[in-house]
Design a protein around this motif. Structure first.
Motif, PDB file in Angstrom:
ATOM      1  N   LEU A   1       5.261  10.756  -6.224  1.00  0.00           N
ATOM      2  CA  LEU A   1       5.553  10.181  -4.795  1.00  0.00           C
ATOM      3  C   LEU A   1       6.389  11.255  -4.311  1.00  0.00           C
ATOM      4  CD1 LEU A   1       4.527   8.097  -3.016  1.00  0.00           C
ATOM      5  CD2 LEU A   1       6.386   6.575  -3.510  1.00  0.00           C
TER       6      LEU A   1
ATOM      7  N   ALA B   1      13.404   3.859  -0.243  1.00  0.00           N
ATOM      8  CA  ALA B   1      12.779   3.984   1.009  1.00  0.00           C
ATOM      9  C   ALA B   1      13.590   2.976   2.053  1.00  0.00           C
ATOM     10  CB  ALA B   1      11.339   3.600   0.882  1.00  0.00           C
TER      11      ALA B   1
ATOM     12  N   ARG C   1       0.592  -1.078   0.162  1.00  0.00           N
ATOM     13  CA  ARG C   1       0.112  -0.016   0.120  1.00  0.00           C
ATOM     14  C   ARG C   1       0.833   1.221   0.092  1.00  0.00           C
ATOM     15  NH1 ARG C   1      -2.253  -3.318   3.557  1.00  0.00           N
ATOM     16  NH2 ARG C   1      -1.169  -2.388   5.273  1.00  0.00           N
ATOM     17  N   VAL C   2       0.693   2.212  -0.989  1.00  0.00           N
ATOM     18  CA  VAL C   2       1.249   3.536  -0.866  1.00  0.00           C
ATOM     19  C   VAL C   2       0.148   4.341  -0.865  1.00  0.00           C
ATOM     20  CG1 VAL C   2       2.951   4.883  -2.087  1.00  0.00           C
ATOM     21  CG2 VAL C   2       2.830   2.442  -2.371  1.00  0.00           C
TER      22      VAL C   2
ATOM     23  N   ALA D   1       6.908  10.231   2.138  1.00  0.00           N
ATOM     24  CA  ALA D   1       5.667   9.243   1.957  1.00  0.00           C
ATOM     25  C   ALA D   1       5.667   7.939   2.632  1.00  0.00           C
ATOM     26  CB  ALA D   1       5.333   9.082   0.579  1.00  0.00           C
ATOM     27  N   ARG D   2       4.457   7.319   2.933  1.00  0.00           N
ATOM     28  CA  ARG D   2       4.405   6.091   3.607  1.00  0.00           C
ATOM     29  C   ARG D   2       4.465   5.036   2.555  1.00  0.00           C
ATOM     30  NH1 ARG D   2       0.547   7.035   6.374  1.00  0.00           N
ATOM     31  NH2 ARG D   2      -0.888   5.322   5.798  1.00  0.00           N
ATOM     32  N   VAL D   3       5.009   3.865   2.586  1.00  0.00           N
ATOM     33  CA  VAL D   3       4.876   2.585   1.966  1.00  0.00           C
ATOM     34  C   VAL D   3       4.686   1.556   3.166  1.00  0.00           C
ATOM     35  CG1 VAL D   3       5.774   0.923   0.222  1.00  0.00           C
ATOM     36  CG2 VAL D   3       6.403   3.312  -0.026  1.00  0.00           C
ATOM     37  N   GLU D   4       3.613   0.729   3.068  1.00  0.00           N
ATOM     38  CA  GLU D   4       3.226  -0.180   3.789  1.00  0.00           C
ATOM     39  C   GLU D   4       3.240  -1.701   2.953  1.00  0.00           C
ATOM     40  OE1 GLU D   4      -0.432   0.724   5.572  1.00  0.00           O
ATOM     41  OE2 GLU D   4       0.376   2.183   6.684  1.00  0.00           O
TER      42      GLU D   4
ATOM     43  N   LEU E   1       3.709   6.630  -9.710  1.00  0.00           N
ATOM     44  CA  LEU E   1       4.937   6.567  -8.755  1.00  0.00           C
ATOM     45  C   LEU E   1       5.928   7.584  -8.649  1.00  0.00           C
ATOM     46  CD1 LEU E   1       6.389   4.579  -6.738  1.00  0.00           C
ATOM     47  CD2 LEU E   1       7.877   3.911  -8.816  1.00  0.00           C
TER      48      LEU E   1
ATOM     49  N   LEU F   1      10.996   0.771  -5.235  1.00  0.00           N
ATOM     50  CA  LEU F   1       9.747   0.640  -5.968  1.00  0.00           C
ATOM     51  C   LEU F   1      10.183   1.043  -7.325  1.00  0.00           C
ATOM     52  CD1 LEU F   1       7.112   1.965  -3.675  1.00  0.00           C
ATOM     53  CD2 LEU F   1       8.141  -0.276  -3.621  1.00  0.00           C
TER      54      LEU F   1
ATOM     55  N   SER G   1       9.586   4.489   4.823  1.00  0.00           N
ATOM     56  CA  SER G   1       9.604   6.011   4.521  1.00  0.00           C
ATOM     57  C   SER G   1      10.332   6.363   3.347  1.00  0.00           C
ATOM     58  CB  SER G   1       9.908   6.728   5.747  1.00  0.00           C
ATOM     59  OG  SER G   1      10.079   8.376   5.285  1.00  0.00           O
ATOM     60  N   VAL G   2       9.788   7.106   2.426  1.00  0.00           N
ATOM     61  CA  VAL G   2      10.585   7.340   1.195  1.00  0.00           C
ATOM     62  C   VAL G   2      11.728   8.681   1.504  1.00  0.00           C
ATOM     63  CG1 VAL G   2       9.961   8.376  -1.246  1.00  0.00           C
ATOM     64  CG2 VAL G   2       8.402   6.694  -0.084  1.00  0.00           C
TER      65      VAL G   2
END
Length: 210
Positions: free
Chosen positions: A136, A204, A68-69, A140-143, A133, A183, A155-156
């Motif tokens: 971004l 990230a 998820r982003v 930004a958060r990436v889960e 992408l 990514l 964290s990006v």
């Protein structure tokens, strides 16, 4: 050549294939340009991926199942990707616009090292999972949900556009002593005969675990 270098070359070949040949045959006749990274989102001059400061302790290995982003609306299942007989990375099925892939012979997201996740930018029907992408932003958060029931939160650090003829494989693929994530999708100009001319890469690091 060591295993890391072999993996880097295999990934590079696979990403070029994912961003070029498939789109030559299946690119949409009506295409709007995907967002491209702003200069402000790149690493500052002379800087590169972080050295581990401010990172969370890495997890053990476990396969990822979902990514998820939130900032760009990504919420997609994940599939493992291997190498074909030609040494290229097999791309995620192009028919599934909401699917990301990870190199399952490499580092799983959240474990120590550099995890690589790739996704199509578009297909014949329109935008795909990593279409946005390039928009971004830093921070930004990436889960990434994992098979062990935990969620790795990243964290990006930067988002950059790299020309495919001058791709910085060491910068992107080299293993880190902490849990890092890349990514990757297609980017840059598009040519009907050769496909996209570059790759968008989001860098990230692990900042939390749920």
């Amino acid at each position: 050549m060591d295993r890391t270098a072999l993996r880097s070359r295999a990934w590079l070949a696979g990403i070029v294939a994912l961003c070029g040949l498939w789109l030559v045959h299946n690119g949409s006749a009506v295409r709007t340009a995907a967002p491209q990274p702003a200069t402000a989102e790149a690493f500052t001059a002379g800087a590169g991926p972080r050295t581990g400061t401010g990172t969370t302790r890495p997890l053990g290995p476990a396969a990822p199942v979902r990514i998820r982003v939130p900032a760009i609306g990504v919420d997609a299942p994940m599939t493992g990707l291997g190498l074909g007989a030609d040494g290229r990375l097999a791309a995620p099925p192009a028919s599934d616009r909401n699917l990301a892939g990870w190199f399952e012979d490499g580092t799983p997201p959240g474990a120590e090292g550099t995890a690589i996740v790739a996704g199509h930018v578009d297909n014949a029907e329109g935008p795909s999972v990593f279409y946005s992408l390039g928009s971004l932003k830093k921070g930004a958060r990436v889960e990434v949900d994992r098979g062990d029931g935990r969620t790795a939160v990243f964290s990006v650090d930067a988002v950059e556009l790299h020309d495919k003829d001058d791709f910085p494989d060491e910068r992107v693929y080299d293993a880190t002593p902490y849990a890092s994530l890349r990514l990757i999708t297609c980017g840059g100009g598009f040519n009907r005969e050769t496909g996209y001319q570059g790759n968008v890469v989001a860098y990230a690091h692990l900042t939390g675990v749920r």
